[in-house]
Scaffold this active site. Sequence first.
Site, PDB file in Angstrom:
ATOM      1  N   GLY A  57       0.774  -1.243   0.000  1.00 21.64           N
ATOM      2  CA  GLY A  57       0.000   0.000   0.000  1.00 21.64           C
ATOM      3  C   GLY A  57       0.796   1.279   0.000  1.00 21.64           C
ATOM      4  N   CYS A  88      -6.152  -8.716  -3.490  1.00 23.64           N
ATOM      5  CA  CYS A  88      -5.498  -7.488  -3.036  1.00 23.64           C
ATOM      6  C   CYS A  88      -5.998  -6.335  -3.896  1.00 23.64           C
ATOM      7  CB  CYS A  88      -3.986  -7.642  -3.188  1.00 23.64           C
ATOM      8  SG  CYS A  88      -3.062  -6.153  -2.783  1.00 23.64           S
ATOM      9  N   CYS A 202      -9.542  -2.937   1.343  1.00 21.50           N
ATOM     10  CA  CYS A 202      -8.249  -3.603   1.506  1.00 21.50           C
ATOM     11  C   CYS A 202      -8.603  -4.922   2.159  1.00 21.50           C
ATOM     12  CB  CYS A 202      -7.319  -2.787   2.403  1.00 21.50           C
ATOM     13  SG  CYS A 202      -5.854  -3.724   2.923  1.00 21.50           S
TER      14      CYS A 202
HETATM   15  N1  DGL Z   1      -4.381  -6.514   1.313  1.00 21.38           N
HETATM   16  C1  DGL Z   1      -3.968  -5.546   0.376  1.00 21.38           C
HETATM   17  C2  DGL Z   1      -5.152  -4.845  -0.302  1.00 21.38           C
HETATM   18  O1  DGL Z   1      -6.222  -5.392  -0.413  1.00 21.38           O
HETATM   19  C3  DGL Z   1      -2.947  -4.531   0.733  1.00 21.38           C
HETATM   20  C4  DGL Z   1      -2.141  -4.564   1.940  1.00 21.38           C
HETATM   21  C5  DGL Z   1      -0.760  -3.954   1.717  1.00 21.38           C
HETATM   22  O2  DGL Z   1      -0.631  -2.714   1.791  1.00 21.38           O
HETATM   23  O3  DGL Z   1       0.154  -4.710   1.442  1.00 21.38           O
HETATM   24  O4  DGL Z   1      -5.028  -3.743  -0.771  1.00 21.38           O
END
Ligand code: DGL
Length: 294
Positions: A57, A88, A202
């Site tokens: 992110g 993600c 997220c």
């Molecule tokens: N789980 C990820 C998303 O859905 C991002 C988390 C990260 O910043 O690595 O955006």
Amino acid sequence: MANEKILSSQIVPIPEAGRVLVFDSGMGGLTVAQELMARAPNVAVDYAADTGFFPYGDKSDEALRARLPDIAERLVAEACPDVFVIACNTASTLALDEVRARLSIPVVGTVPAIKPAALESRTGTIGLLATPGTIRRQYTADLISEFARDITVILHGSIELVRLAEAYAAGEPYDAAGFAAAQRPLFEAEGAADLDIIVLACTHFPLVREQLAAAAPYPVRYIDSGGAIARQTLRILSRQSGSFSPNKRSSGRVFLSGEPAGSARLIKVSRRFGFNDIIVIDGSAGEESLRGHI
Ligand code: DGL
């Protein structure tokens, strides 16, 4: 809750077999893997986390664009799935097309649930809680102009909440005040008194949905895309019936790109979700990819 209700009342065919690889930077995609496993016990599910490059992110677009197609290709070569799921938002809103172009199997991406939120909001004011990367994407702006043009969308990006969700899920000490702090800008924005739905854009954030709800200054609904991604993956797998990957290895593998010591949290939490066979791959380009089981 128009769209989500319509979707969940649809009959989604359950494939008789198949293998899915669910991918994220860290443990957020486990929330999507869980939705998938709950719906389709016959489908083999493996997990992959790019722990060597976590978090996504706060990375530049260039760095992620350079990494994602390569790591996806490497993981698919190792795991031999029938479908690759990018669980993600940060990765999907940037490089879904590039990953699709590189792989020869179907790729399911993760899109912030702006459309269902806009349809279901009674007040016409929704919030979008995501990583800073997802918040600044053109893809996100396009979703808002397509599906939420007539309503107010308040956006906020928090990388702290990604780290907090991981610490919380791993049972490590965490700063409880962080749950209020991470969403405060949504509740303090102009027009926020009307906020009735917050989109968790997220995949890490559903891990702390209850903590966020408890820390909110007034009740709002939190919605995410996990169920929709699971249903879409099953639809695609069902269409492939009869042509599944011949790979007969059992499910429950976890592929990691980071050093085992630095991936300890991920290993611990993924075991809790039923992923026990930990395999470390080398995250750097041009080297032997499979480094072994631990
Ligand atoms: N789980 C990820 C998303 O859905 C991002 C988390 C990260 O910043 O690595 O955006």
